[in-house]
Every structure is written in structure tokens, then in C-alpha cells.
Design an enzyme around this catalytic site. Structure first.
Site, short mmCIF file in Angstrom:
data_model
loop_
_atom_site.label_atom_id
_atom_site.label_comp_id
_atom_site.label_asym_id
_atom_site.label_seq_id
_atom_site.Cartn_x
_atom_site.Cartn_y
_atom_site.Cartn_z
CB SER A 94 -1.01 0.10 1.54
OG SER A 94 -2.35 0.32 -0.06
CG HIS B 65 2.59 14.37 5.20
ND1 HIS B 65 2.31 15.06 3.78
CD2 HIS B 65 1.73 14.12 4.79
CE1 HIS B 65 1.68 14.38 3.03
NE2 HIS B 65 1.32 13.53 3.53
CB CYS C 259 -3.79 -4.80 1.81
SG CYS C 259 -2.61 -5.86 1.25
#
Length: 116
Positions: A63, A68, A83
């Protein structure tokens, strides 16, 4: 009960400004995290904001991992979505403590896509 995905949301507070501004270090730390989770990186994207801040994304075969940074707020947000629940959040926090300077961590674990 079965779920399609497992999402870990990590908020780091009181982060070191100089470390957050060192984008090369953050990129390498993110790649090492992916390797530590035994995932395969299939794509990556990074963006440095001006005057400060950074966003990065690793698309992994399972995935994604995103980061950030807000150096002006001494804050990092990290998301890990997979997943399958193939990692232990405590090991991720231990890895982050070894590689980043921060004062406080908050973690949310979210089970996604309940399958009946």
C-alpha cells in the site's frame, strides 16, 4: 472479522527543526522504515516546500507510507497503510525514536474496509 486494510496514523510533536529541514535524512529514514517493515518500494515521490516543510510518499507493494513535516510547528505526520497487519506499531515507534528527535508521539490504529 476481516478487514481490507490496516492504517496506522502517527503524530510526532516537539520535533527537532534542523532534523526536519534535512530532507535527505528524512528520505533515507523513510526508505529504511520501509525496509524495516519488510516491504517493497514500487514508487516514490518527494516535495520540498519553501521556505520550509517536506512531504514524501512511498508506494509499497502492500500500500503506502507517507510523511509530512511542519518544521515551524515542530510536527511530523506519518501514515502507514497496508493490506494486512504485517507490522507491530511498537516496533515502528521504537524505530522512530532511534532515528528522529521528538518529545511526544500519538498513534491511531484504524481497521479499514470491514468485510462481512
Amino acid at each position: 472479522m476481516k478487514y481490507s486494510g490496516y492504517h496506522l496514523v502517527i503524530d510526532l510533536f516537539g520535533c527537532n527543526f534542523d532534523q526536519l529541514e534535512n530532507t535527505e535524512y528524512i528520505i533515507e529514514m523513510l526508505k529504511k522504515l520501509a525496509r524495516a517493515l519488510d516491504t517493497k518500494i514500487v514508487a516514490k515521490a518527494f516535495h520540498k516546500f519553501h521556505p520550509q516543510g517536506f512531504s514524501g510518499a512511498l508506494i509499497i507493494s502492500e500500500s503506502h507510507i507517507t510523511i509530512h513535516t511542519w518544521p515551524e510547528d515542530a510536527y511530523i505526520g506519518i501514515d502507514i497503510f497496508t493490506c494486512s497487519k504485517c507490522f507491530d506499531p511498537r516496533k515502528i515507534v521504537a524505530y522512530l525514536k532511534e532515528n528522529l528527535i521528538f518529545k511526544k508521539v500519538e498513534i491511531k490504529e484504524i481497521l479499514r474496509g470491514k468485510i462481512d
